[in-house]
Design an enzyme around this catalytic site. Sequence first.
Site, PDB file in Angstrom:
ATOM      1  N   ALA A 104       0.863  -1.178   0.000  1.00 47.84           N
ATOM      2  CA  ALA A 104       0.000   0.000   0.000  1.00 47.84           C
ATOM      3  C   ALA A 104       0.901   1.231   0.000  1.00 47.84           C
ATOM      4  CB  ALA A 104      -0.892  -0.021   1.230  1.00 47.84           C
ATOM      5  N   GLY A 147       0.733  -5.030   0.951  1.00 48.87           N
ATOM      6  CA  GLY A 147      -0.433  -5.102   0.065  1.00 48.87           C
ATOM      7  C   GLY A 147      -0.107  -5.759  -1.261  1.00 48.87           C
ATOM      8  N   GLU A 150      -0.457  -9.327  -0.624  1.00 53.32           N
ATOM      9  CA  GLU A 150      -1.892  -9.576  -0.417  1.00 53.32           C
ATOM     10  C   GLU A 150      -2.650  -9.554  -1.747  1.00 53.32           C
ATOM     11  OE1 GLU A 150      -2.018  -6.365   2.436  1.00 53.32           O
ATOM     12  OE2 GLU A 150      -2.621  -7.756   4.012  1.00 53.32           O
ATOM     13  N   GLU A 170       4.570  -4.974   7.227  1.00 53.87           N
ATOM     14  CA  GLU A 170       3.808  -3.902   7.884  1.00 53.87           C
ATOM     15  C   GLU A 170       4.241  -3.671   9.327  1.00 53.87           C
ATOM     16  OE1 GLU A 170       2.504  -6.358   6.072  1.00 53.87           O
ATOM     17  OE2 GLU A 170       0.981  -5.576   4.701  1.00 53.87           O
TER      18      GLU A 170
HETATM   19  N1  CAA Z   1       4.646   3.228  -0.530  1.00 52.73           N
HETATM   20  C1  CAA Z   1       5.065   4.393  -1.053  1.00 52.73           C
HETATM   21  N2  CAA Z   1       6.226   4.549  -1.705  1.00 52.73           N
HETATM   22  C2  CAA Z   1       7.011   3.466  -1.815  1.00 52.73           C
HETATM   23  C3  CAA Z   1       6.660   2.220  -1.293  1.00 52.73           C
HETATM   24  C4  CAA Z   1       5.409   2.115  -0.613  1.00 52.73           C
HETATM   25  N3  CAA Z   1       4.946   0.960  -0.126  1.00 52.73           N
HETATM   26  N4  CAA Z   1       7.653   1.342  -1.536  1.00 52.73           N
HETATM   27  C5  CAA Z   1       8.585   2.016  -2.205  1.00 52.73           C
HETATM   28  N5  CAA Z   1       8.212   3.299  -2.386  1.00 52.73           N
HETATM   29  C6  CAA Z   1       8.945   4.377  -3.054  1.00 52.73           C
HETATM   30  C7  CAA Z   1      10.092   4.881  -2.201  1.00 52.73           C
HETATM   31  O1  CAA Z   1       9.637   5.795  -1.249  1.00 52.73           O
HETATM   32  C8  CAA Z   1      10.977   5.492  -3.265  1.00 52.73           C
HETATM   33  O2  CAA Z   1      10.442   6.742  -3.616  1.00 52.73           O
HETATM   34  P1  CAA Z   1      11.426   8.028  -3.758  1.00 52.73           P
HETATM   35  O3  CAA Z   1      12.334   7.661  -4.903  1.00 52.73           O
HETATM   36  O4  CAA Z   1      10.471   9.121  -4.070  1.00 52.73           O
HETATM   37  O5  CAA Z   1      12.136   8.146  -2.470  1.00 52.73           O
HETATM   38  C9  CAA Z   1      10.790   4.547  -4.444  1.00 52.73           C
HETATM   39  O6  CAA Z   1       9.571   3.854  -4.230  1.00 52.73           O
HETATM   40  C10 CAA Z   1      11.899   3.516  -4.555  1.00 52.73           C
HETATM   41  O7  CAA Z   1      11.985   2.847  -3.315  1.00 52.73           O
HETATM   42  P2  CAA Z   1      13.364   2.604  -2.531  1.00 52.73           P
HETATM   43  O8  CAA Z   1      14.301   3.740  -2.805  1.00 52.73           O
HETATM   44  O9  CAA Z   1      13.032   2.330  -1.114  1.00 52.73           O
HETATM   45  O10 CAA Z   1      13.887   1.293  -3.300  1.00 52.73           O
HETATM   46  P3  CAA Z   1      14.848   0.193  -2.726  1.00 52.73           P
HETATM   47  O11 CAA Z   1      15.194  -0.673  -3.885  1.00 52.73           O
HETATM   48  O12 CAA Z   1      15.961   0.772  -1.945  1.00 52.73           O
HETATM   49  O13 CAA Z   1      13.957  -0.666  -1.679  1.00 52.73           O
HETATM   50  C11 CAA Z   1      11.951  -1.822  -0.971  1.00 52.73           C
HETATM   51  C12 CAA Z   1      12.878  -1.425  -2.145  1.00 52.73           C
HETATM   52  C13 CAA Z   1      12.682  -2.808  -0.072  1.00 52.73           C
HETATM   53  C14 CAA Z   1      10.714  -2.495  -1.568  1.00 52.73           C
HETATM   54  C15 CAA Z   1      11.574  -0.561  -0.166  1.00 52.73           C
HETATM   55  O14 CAA Z   1      11.089   0.414  -1.074  1.00 52.73           O
HETATM   56  C16 CAA Z   1      10.514  -0.799   0.862  1.00 52.73           C
HETATM   57  O15 CAA Z   1      10.790  -1.335   1.924  1.00 52.73           O
HETATM   58  N6  CAA Z   1       9.252  -0.384   0.579  1.00 52.73           N
HETATM   59  C17 CAA Z   1       8.162  -0.474   1.534  1.00 52.73           C
HETATM   60  C18 CAA Z   1       7.652  -1.900   1.675  1.00 52.73           C
HETATM   61  C19 CAA Z   1       6.542  -1.954   2.702  1.00 52.73           C
HETATM   62  O16 CAA Z   1       6.726  -1.667   3.848  1.00 52.73           O
HETATM   63  N7  CAA Z   1       5.333  -2.366   2.259  1.00 52.73           N
HETATM   64  C20 CAA Z   1       4.163  -2.453   3.120  1.00 52.73           C
HETATM   65  C21 CAA Z   1       3.319  -1.238   2.971  1.00 52.73           C
HETATM   66  S1  CAA Z   1       1.977  -1.186   4.127  1.00 52.73           S
HETATM   67  C22 CAA Z   1       0.769  -2.174   3.481  1.00 52.73           C
HETATM   68  O17 CAA Z   1       0.910  -2.701   2.404  1.00 52.73           O
HETATM   69  C23 CAA Z   1      -0.484  -2.320   4.302  1.00 52.73           C
HETATM   70  C24 CAA Z   1      -1.475  -3.322   3.811  1.00 52.73           C
HETATM   71  O18 CAA Z   1      -1.491  -4.431   4.259  1.00 52.73           O
HETATM   72  C25 CAA Z   1      -2.471  -2.978   2.822  1.00 52.73           C
END
Ligand code: CAA
Length: 296
Positions: A104, A147, A150, A170
């Site tokens: 998400a 998400g 999911e 999460e």
């Molecule tokens: N939401 C918003 N933006 C996101 C994102 C997310 N879930 N995941 C990545 N991005 C964005 C980053 O903020 C970044 O944007 P900027 O360039 O503007 O800074 C861009 O995508 C690239 O990401 P990274 O620089 O972090 O890329 P990376 O290769 O270093 O890392 C990753 C990749 C490990 C996937 C890392 O991006 C990450 O940990 N993302 C979040 C994963 C996460 O926590 N997901 C769960 C979300 S909550 C949820 O999903 C709730 C639910 O159950 C519905």
Amino acid sequence: MANIAKIFASRTQSMLQAAARQPQVATRFSRSASTASNWEFIKTDITGEKKNVAVITLNRPKALNALCNGLMKEISIALKQFGKDKNIAAIVLTGSEKAFAAGADIKEMLPNTYSQCIQGNFLNDWVEVARTQKPIIAAVNGYALGGGCELAMMCDIIYAGDKAKFGQPEIALGTIPGAGGTQRLTRVVGKSKAMEMCLTGNMISAQEAEKLGLASKVVPADQLLAEAIKLAEKIGTHSSLIVQLCKESVNTAYETTLQEGLKFERRTFHATFSTADRKEGMTAFAEKRPANFTNE
Ligand code: CAA
């Protein structure tokens, strides 16, 4: 028993009615789906030798296909359109090589409050994926996190590229999975592994996902989409009416006790004997020729 009979009767009736209604809406929706070039967050395509496979590609590369509200709304609209298109046999949902979806959209949901989540029914737009009557195959390359994992689990079959990574991170954000991560994942991989993934946020590899039954096949990343389309085409060789009944029956295994599920399956099996396609399928076998299904 009485309950399951009632559920069966109403589900079968509505499925058969929906199938009968398809031809009237098909032309309108197939046109709009195949020409919808004004999507902001996804791309759609119709492919396969018989042009009966729809591909929905998440297309928000800069945010690793983070599932913002707009993206999920577009997926929902596209699924409704393809669901009503009688020419589409199956749907493939995919992302990019780096990310199926990184979850998400954290930045979008950051300011949400509890009351806004409740009153806005946050994540309700996501249910369409699991509600779709046609088979959906998730073709997962790269990250399928939160998400994203999911979303893949809402689909019927997951094919994974060899570098795919699945996880429910999460917990590290101070929240919990909200679209099936604690429920669907647990049913698929069991309590211990689901607990481990949800409580640590650790990712698992494509190979481990396959071993656990989360993904049904791992293929080289650059062949993933072609393999998923091939699978969709194979499904598309069968009667779409019977495919729909079969999908419903498998899904029922997750919703009921074994005895109720077996009863539902038996009654659905019996119901296929009221269809032209059951008769055609068995006649074709006996006559040693390919079946010519009419989806009736
Ligand atoms: N939401 C918003 N933006 C996101 C994102 C997310 N879930 N995941 C990545 N991005 C964005 C980053 O903020 C970044 O944007 P900027 O360039 O503007 O800074 C861009 O995508 C690239 O990401 P990274 O620089 O972090 O890329 P990376 O290769 O270093 O890392 C990753 C990749 C490990 C996937 C890392 O991006 C990450 O940990 N993302 C979040 C994963 C996460 O926590 N997901 C769960 C979300 S909550 C949820 O999903 C709730 C639910 O159950 C519905």
